[in-house]
Design a protein around this motif. Structure first.
Motif, PDB file in Angstrom:
ATOM      1  N   ILE A  88       0.862  -1.171   0.000  1.00 49.47           N
ATOM      2  CA  ILE A  88       0.000   0.000   0.000  1.00 49.47           C
ATOM      3  C   ILE A  88       0.896   1.218   0.000  1.00 49.47           C
ATOM      4  O   ILE A  88       1.792   1.343   0.832  1.00 49.47           O
ATOM      5  CB  ILE A  88      -0.937   0.001   1.221  1.00 49.47           C
ATOM      6  N   LEU A 111      -7.515  -0.732   5.739  1.00 48.90           N
ATOM      7  CA  LEU A 111      -7.161   0.464   4.983  1.00 48.90           C
ATOM      8  C   LEU A 111      -7.226   0.188   3.485  1.00 48.90           C
ATOM      9  O   LEU A 111      -7.710   1.021   2.709  1.00 48.90           O
ATOM     10  CB  LEU A 111      -5.764   0.948   5.375  1.00 48.90           C
ATOM     11  N   GLY A 112      -6.787  -0.982   3.064  1.00 52.98           N
ATOM     12  CA  GLY A 112      -6.893  -1.367   1.659  1.00 52.98           C
ATOM     13  C   GLY A 112      -8.337  -1.477   1.203  1.00 52.98           C
ATOM     14  O   GLY A 112      -8.680  -1.062   0.089  1.00 52.98           O
ATOM     15  N   ARG A 148      -9.572   2.023   0.797  1.00 51.10           N
ATOM     16  CA  ARG A 148      -9.007   2.643  -0.411  1.00 51.10           C
ATOM     17  C   ARG A 148      -9.653   2.094  -1.673  1.00 51.10           C
ATOM     18  O   ARG A 148      -9.664   2.761  -2.697  1.00 51.10           O
ATOM     19  CB  ARG A 148      -7.506   2.433  -0.455  1.00 51.10           C
ATOM     20  N   GLY A 165     -10.300   5.399  -2.866  1.00 52.03           N
ATOM     21  CA  GLY A 165      -9.090   5.697  -3.625  1.00 52.03           C
ATOM     22  C   GLY A 165      -8.045   6.416  -2.790  1.00 52.03           C
ATOM     23  O   GLY A 165      -7.840   6.123  -1.617  1.00 52.03           O
ATOM     24  N   GLU A 166      -7.388   7.386  -3.397  1.00 54.69           N
ATOM     25  CA  GLU A 166      -6.304   8.118  -2.752  1.00 54.69           C
ATOM     26  C   GLU A 166      -6.799   9.109  -1.703  1.00 54.69           C
ATOM     27  O   GLU A 166      -6.002   9.723  -1.016  1.00 54.69           O
ATOM     28  CB  GLU A 166      -5.474   8.863  -3.802  1.00 54.69           C
ATOM     29  N   ARG A 167      -8.094   9.251  -1.566  1.00 50.77           N
ATOM     30  CA  ARG A 167      -8.646  10.207  -0.603  1.00 50.77           C
ATOM     31  C   ARG A 167      -8.928   9.556   0.741  1.00 50.77           C
ATOM     32  O   ARG A 167      -9.646  10.090   1.565  1.00 50.77           O
ATOM     33  CB  ARG A 167      -9.904  10.840  -1.190  1.00 50.77           C
ATOM     34  N   VAL A 168      -8.345   8.386   0.983  1.00 48.54           N
ATOM     35  CA  VAL A 168      -8.430   7.698   2.265  1.00 48.54           C
ATOM     36  C   VAL A 168      -7.042   7.709   2.885  1.00 48.54           C
ATOM     37  O   VAL A 168      -6.068   7.393   2.225  1.00 48.54           O
ATOM     38  CB  VAL A 168      -8.942   6.250   2.093  1.00 48.54           C
ATOM     39  N   SER A 169      -6.970   8.112   4.161  1.00 54.28           N
ATOM     40  CA  SER A 169      -5.675   8.271   4.802  1.00 54.28           C
ATOM     41  C   SER A 169      -5.674   7.620   6.182  1.00 54.28           C
ATOM     42  O   SER A 169      -6.696   7.570   6.868  1.00 54.28           O
ATOM     43  CB  SER A 169      -5.363   9.761   4.928  1.00 54.28           C
TER      44      SER A 169
END
Length: 140
Positions: free
Chosen positions: A43, A121-122, A125, A129-133
């Motif tokens: 990731i 987390l995967g 996502r 997408g990329e807007r998950v932190s």
């Protein structure tokens, strides 16, 4: 004292079976290791830039963040309330559709295994997408 002298003019034989057995064992070891290491997914983690005095503080610009928490048992919490993974995916999609510049934060418990956090987390996502932190709470 007399010693017997025997003339052994034959060619010495080399037994290749033990060497081949060892080589096959080493080959099998490397095959198993390479197959097990090849199945891991990575990731991408982008760390924020280091805060300096010239860097403006972005905490004032974040309004109403979407925070998902995981407690010690692995239960998913949204605003302190337990939520099912399917319902959470729908909530994340609708939040990100309404707020184009917002980010969804995952705050796991520090007692959870790393693999479980990365797996969840995967999954998040896959929806956002990329807007998950990934975020961590500072202990006081």
């Amino acid at each position: 004292m007399r010693f017997r002298h025997t003339e052994d003019n034959g060619i010495p034989t080399i037994d290749l079976i033990p060497m081949l057995t060892v080589m096959m064992g080493v080959l099998a070891f490397f095959v198993v290791v390479s197959v097990s290491l090849g199945s891991e997914e990575l990731i991408q983690v982008d760390l924020p830039p280091e805060q300096t005095e010239e860097t403006p503080n972005d905490t004032d610009s974040v309004q109403d963040p979407f925070v998902v928490e995981m407690d010690e048992t692995g239960q998913r919490l949204l605003n302190g309330n337990p939520i099912e993974p399917e319902t959470l995916a729908i909530e994340i999609e609708s939040y990100l559709a309404q707020n184009a510049d917002s980010i969804v934060y995952l705050i796991p418990s520090r007692q959870l295994p790393y693999e479980q956090v990365v797996q969840f987390l995967g999954d998040m996502r896959a929806v956002g997408g990329e807007r998950v932190s990934l975020a961590l709470r500072e202990d006081s």
